[in-house]
Design a protein around this motif. Structure first.
Motif, PDB file in Angstrom:
ATOM      1  N   MET A  82      13.069   8.027  -7.225  1.00 29.76           N
ATOM      2  CA  MET A  82      12.959   7.453  -5.878  1.00 29.76           C
ATOM      3  C   MET A  82      12.018   6.256  -5.857  1.00 29.76           C
ATOM      4  O   MET A  82      11.234   6.080  -4.925  1.00 29.76           O
ATOM      5  N   ALA A  83      12.091   5.432  -6.873  1.00 30.69           N
ATOM      6  CA  ALA A  83      11.175   4.298  -7.009  1.00 30.69           C
ATOM      7  C   ALA A  83      11.264   3.333  -5.828  1.00 30.69           C
ATOM      8  O   ALA A  83      10.288   2.669  -5.477  1.00 30.69           O
ATOM      9  N   LYS A  84      12.430   3.257  -5.200  1.00 24.03           N
ATOM     10  CA  LYS A  84      12.605   2.320  -4.083  1.00 24.03           C
ATOM     11  C   LYS A  84      12.314   2.958  -2.728  1.00 24.03           C
ATOM     12  O   LYS A  84      12.315   2.256  -1.706  1.00 24.03           O
ATOM     13  N   ASN A  85      12.106   4.238  -2.717  1.00 21.63           N
ATOM     14  CA  ASN A  85      11.830   4.943  -1.449  1.00 21.63           C
ATOM     15  C   ASN A  85      10.672   5.925  -1.622  1.00 21.63           C
ATOM     16  O   ASN A  85      10.758   7.080  -1.208  1.00 21.63           O
ATOM     17  N   VAL A  86       9.579   5.454  -2.209  1.00 19.46           N
ATOM     18  CA  VAL A  86       8.469   6.361  -2.501  1.00 19.46           C
ATOM     19  C   VAL A  86       7.791   6.868  -1.231  1.00 19.46           C
ATOM     20  O   VAL A  86       7.110   7.899  -1.262  1.00 19.46           O
ATOM     21  N   TYR A  87       8.004   6.153  -0.115  1.00 17.89           N
ATOM     22  CA  TYR A  87       7.397   6.609   1.137  1.00 17.89           C
ATOM     23  C   TYR A  87       7.938   7.983   1.536  1.00 17.89           C
ATOM     24  O   TYR A  87       7.257   8.754   2.223  1.00 17.89           O
ATOM     25  N   ILE A  88       9.149   8.302   1.103  1.00 17.96           N
ATOM     26  CA  ILE A  88       9.718   9.623   1.396  1.00 17.96           C
ATOM     27  C   ILE A  88       8.903  10.703   0.697  1.00 17.96           C
ATOM     28  O   ILE A  88       8.684  11.790   1.245  1.00 17.96           O
ATOM     29  N   PRO A  95      -0.594   6.950   6.554  1.00 20.98           N
ATOM     30  CA  PRO A  95      -0.734   5.497   6.385  1.00 20.98           C
ATOM     31  C   PRO A  95      -0.379   5.029   4.981  1.00 20.98           C
ATOM     32  O   PRO A  95       0.096   3.892   4.805  1.00 20.98           O
ATOM     33  N   MET A  96      -0.571   5.871   3.989  1.00 23.69           N
ATOM     34  CA  MET A  96      -0.192   5.502   2.626  1.00 23.69           C
ATOM     35  C   MET A  96       1.315   5.322   2.527  1.00 23.69           C
ATOM     36  O   MET A  96       1.812   4.382   1.899  1.00 23.69           O
ATOM     37  N   GLY A  97       2.048   6.243   3.153  1.00 27.69           N
ATOM     38  CA  GLY A  97       3.505   6.121   3.146  1.00 27.69           C
ATOM     39  C   GLY A  97       3.992   4.949   3.970  1.00 27.69           C
ATOM     40  O   GLY A  97       4.967   4.274   3.605  1.00 27.69           O
ATOM     41  N   VAL A  98       3.291   4.665   5.073  1.00 31.37           N
ATOM     42  CA  VAL A  98       3.707   3.570   5.959  1.00 31.37           C
ATOM     43  C   VAL A  98       3.616   2.222   5.262  1.00 31.37           C
ATOM     44  O   VAL A  98       4.533   1.394   5.344  1.00 31.37           O
ATOM     45  N   VAL A  99       2.498   1.959   4.554  1.00 28.46           N
ATOM     46  CA  VAL A  99       2.338   0.656   3.896  1.00 28.46           C
ATOM     47  C   VAL A  99       3.337   0.476   2.766  1.00 28.46           C
ATOM     48  O   VAL A  99       3.632  -0.653   2.355  1.00 28.46           O
ATOM     49  N   LEU A 100       3.865   1.584   2.247  1.00 28.17           N
ATOM     50  CA  LEU A 100       4.887   1.488   1.212  1.00 28.17           C
ATOM     51  C   LEU A 100       6.283   1.362   1.808  1.00 28.17           C
ATOM     52  O   LEU A 100       7.209   0.897   1.140  1.00 28.17           O
ATOM     53  N   MET A 101       6.430   1.761   3.059  1.00 28.72           N
ATOM     54  CA  MET A 101       7.732   1.683   3.714  1.00 28.72           C
ATOM     55  C   MET A 101       7.994   0.288   4.270  1.00 28.72           C
ATOM     56  O   MET A 101       9.107  -0.228   4.180  1.00 28.72           O
ATOM     57  N   ILE A 102       6.961  -0.331   4.840  1.00 32.36           N
ATOM     58  CA  ILE A 102       7.119  -1.671   5.411  1.00 32.36           C
ATOM     59  C   ILE A 102       6.754  -2.724   4.368  1.00 32.36           C
ATOM     60  O   ILE A 102       6.069  -2.437   3.387  1.00 32.36           O
ATOM     61  N   GLU A 103       7.197  -3.904   4.582  1.00 37.75           N
ATOM     62  CA  GLU A 103       6.859  -5.001   3.681  1.00 37.75           C
ATOM     63  C   GLU A 103       5.539  -5.628   4.116  1.00 37.75           C
ATOM     64  O   GLU A 103       5.476  -6.346   5.105  1.00 37.75           O
TER      65      GLU A 103
END
Length: 231
Positions: A202-208, A124-132
């Motif tokens: 990877m500042a713009k894709n930290v969810y990865i 869930p931490m990665g998900v909230v960073l992936m979506i707006e």
């Protein structure tokens, strides 16, 4: 807490230098872990993996996200950064208390489930960073998950250390614990450096990063399960 720990003291006569004694103790502990108790070597790697993957991510990643990635003003980000640091610290304290309260109910051969749960909380931490999503919503999810992860990680580490202290021969406890703590402690700064580079690149894709950390955490949990299966 430490003043209540009773450690029998027995003076030993030795003509060797302190460096020679240190070398001999180190070799003895490594030989014991590697040959007589190979499961301890695996658990040592698991404890180091927790510091390398999860603890380092919480300590480095979350502050970076709050300060540089989430859409907060500079003053608001600084305030929330302080809250996040406090929340992570509270998580560690809660884990320490929980290990004492539930110690008798927790079994070392089931401790891997704590790591698995921690790894799942990275999703869930990665998900909230992936979506707006709203910055405060993302912050809330990160803070809540981070608190639980730090708690579970603390309980796991305490369980493993307690098991080692109860099963290792009296004259080897200090040597073995010192080796395990040294390896685990050295793993955390390595993880911090690694995450520092990853968050810069990877500042713009930290969810990865969180996705990769989830996979690593699951692998560590499975490794811990295998190490404690016969215990």
């Amino acid at each position: 807490m430490e003043i209540f720990i009773k450690i029998p003291y027995e003076r030993k006569q030795s003509t060797e230098s302190i460096l020679r004694q240190t070398k001999d103790d180190l070799c003895e502990s490594i030989a014991y872990i590697g040959q007589k108790k190979p499961e301890l070597a695996k658990l040592t790697l698991c404890c180091a993996g927790v510091n390398l993957v999860m603890s380092a991510l919480m300590i480095i990643g979350l502050p970076v996200i709050v300060m540089n990635i989430l859409d907060f003003s500079k003053s608001e980000a600084s305030r929330l950064y302080g809250y996040m640091e406090a929340i992570l610290a509270i998580g560690g304290l809660v884990g320490g208390i929980g290990a004492g309260v539930f110690g008798r109910k927790l079994k070392v051969n089931g401790s891997w489930k704590l790591l698995l749960a921690s790894g799942m909380l990275l999703i869930p931490m990665g998900v909230v960073l992936m979506i707006e999503c709203p910055a405060y919503l993302a912050y809330g999810v990160l803070a809540a998950a981070g608190l639980v992860i730090m708690s579970l990680s603390a309980i796991y580490t305490i369980q493993i250390m307690s098991y080692i202290q109860m099963t290792v021969p009296h004259h080897m406890v200090g040597k073995v614990i010192a080796w395990i703590i040294a390896v685990s402690t050295c793993a955390q700064p390595v993880g911090q450096v690694l995450y520092g580079v990853l968050f810069d690149e990877m500042a713009k894709n930290v969810y990865i990063i969180f996705g990769a950390a989830t996979i690593c955490s699951v692998l560590i949990a499975l490794g811990s399960r295998k190490a404690t299966k016969a215990l």
